[in-house]
Design a protein around this motif. Structure first.
Motif, PDB file in Angstrom:
ATOM      1  N   ARG A 104      30.575  40.446  41.450  1.00 27.16           N
ATOM      2  CA  ARG A 104      30.597  38.979  41.352  1.00 27.16           C
ATOM      3  C   ARG A 104      30.309  38.520  39.926  1.00 27.16           C
ATOM      4  O   ARG A 104      30.968  37.612  39.412  1.00 27.16           O
ATOM      5  CB  ARG A 104      29.573  38.347  42.295  1.00 27.16           C
ATOM      6  CG  ARG A 104      29.832  38.500  43.751  1.00 27.16           C
ATOM      7  CD  ARG A 104      30.721  37.523  44.357  1.00 27.16           C
ATOM      8  NE  ARG A 104      30.455  36.130  44.128  1.00 27.16           N
ATOM      9  CZ  ARG A 104      31.088  35.188  44.777  1.00 27.16           C
ATOM     10  NH1 ARG A 104      31.964  35.515  45.700  1.00 27.16           N
ATOM     11  NH2 ARG A 104      30.860  33.926  44.522  1.00 27.16           N
ATOM     12  N   TRP A 112      32.916  36.534  37.579  1.00 28.77           N
ATOM     13  CA  TRP A 112      32.536  35.242  36.995  1.00 28.77           C
ATOM     14  C   TRP A 112      32.759  35.278  35.489  1.00 28.77           C
ATOM     15  O   TRP A 112      33.300  34.338  34.906  1.00 28.77           O
ATOM     16  CB  TRP A 112      31.074  34.947  37.333  1.00 28.77           C
ATOM     17  CG  TRP A 112      30.557  33.675  36.743  1.00 28.77           C
ATOM     18  CD1 TRP A 112      30.671  32.427  37.269  1.00 28.77           C
ATOM     19  CD2 TRP A 112      29.852  33.530  35.503  1.00 28.77           C
ATOM     20  NE1 TRP A 112      30.076  31.509  36.432  1.00 28.77           N
ATOM     21  CE2 TRP A 112      29.570  32.163  35.340  1.00 28.77           C
ATOM     22  CE3 TRP A 112      29.445  34.422  34.527  1.00 28.77           C
ATOM     23  CZ2 TRP A 112      28.890  31.673  34.236  1.00 28.77           C
ATOM     24  CZ3 TRP A 112      28.768  33.939  33.418  1.00 28.77           C
ATOM     25  CH2 TRP A 112      28.504  32.581  33.285  1.00 28.77           C
ATOM     26  N   ARG A 147      35.416  33.107  32.832  1.00 27.00           N
ATOM     27  CA  ARG A 147      34.929  32.331  31.693  1.00 27.00           C
ATOM     28  C   ARG A 147      35.468  32.816  30.345  1.00 27.00           C
ATOM     29  O   ARG A 147      35.463  32.085  29.378  1.00 27.00           O
ATOM     30  CB  ARG A 147      33.393  32.362  31.639  1.00 27.00           C
ATOM     31  CG  ARG A 147      32.690  31.897  32.900  1.00 27.00           C
ATOM     32  CD  ARG A 147      32.638  30.386  32.975  1.00 27.00           C
ATOM     33  NE  ARG A 147      31.935  29.807  34.089  1.00 27.00           N
ATOM     34  CZ  ARG A 147      32.314  29.774  35.343  1.00 27.00           C
ATOM     35  NH1 ARG A 147      33.399  30.386  35.715  1.00 27.00           N
ATOM     36  NH2 ARG A 147      31.634  29.132  36.257  1.00 27.00           N
TER      37      ARG A 147
END
Length: 164
Positions: free
Chosen positions: A86, A90, A94
């Motif tokens: 995760r 993430w 970004r």
């Protein structure tokens, strides 16, 4: 409390069939919960980045079922694997650079009637691999109707047909 846990789930490698069955049920439920935490990405896109999670979870959780590793420690390790996935996903959302580092990039292996040897060599893909994908996707042996073939990050070859 722990004594009851050991009676129901056993301890170490000395497990009877009922204890292994109960461990299997528990790991199945825990596995479903971990998949939900991990998100659809790890079981939908099947990029190498995502496949690592699937392989590691299967290998790690199976050890809890057969008693090869301590039950709780194995579940915790599996949770850590999912959390790492995760966090990396993430970070990929970004940062494009980080996404390229973790997930790789697609490669155009064929376009304008020519195979691109440098891209194929970098991806360890042969002309035969590309032609096979074209046959499977177009139903034709000919490359005449193919505008481009792109090796995607998940390992599949996308075929773009020429406009009629």
């Amino acid at each position: 409390m722990m004594d009851a846990f050991y009676v129901v789930f056993g301890q170490g490698r000395e497990l009877d069939p009922l204890q292994m069955g109960l461990r299997s049920i528990a790991i199945f439920v825990i596995g479903l919960a971990l998949i939900r935490v991990s998100g659809r990405r790890s079981f939908g896109q099947r990029s190498p980045f995502d496949s690592v999670v699937v392989i590691l979870l299967g290998a790690t959780l199976s050890r809890a079922i057969v008693g090869a590793s301590p039950f709780i420690a194995t579940v915790v390790a599996s949770f850590v694997i999912v959390v790492c996935h995760r966090v990396l996903a993430w970070a990929c959302m970004r940062s494009r650079r980080f996404e390229l580092l973790v997930g790789g990039t697609e490669r155009e292996v064929y376009s304008d009637g020519k195979f691109h040897a440098d891209e194929m060599h970098a991806a360890l893909v042969t002309r035969t691999d590309v032609e096979e994908s074209v046959r499977q996707k177009t139903g034709s042996r000919s490359m005449d109707n193919v505008a481009a073939a792109i090796l995607e990050r998940n390992g599949e070859v996308s075929v773009i047909r020429k406009r009629a």
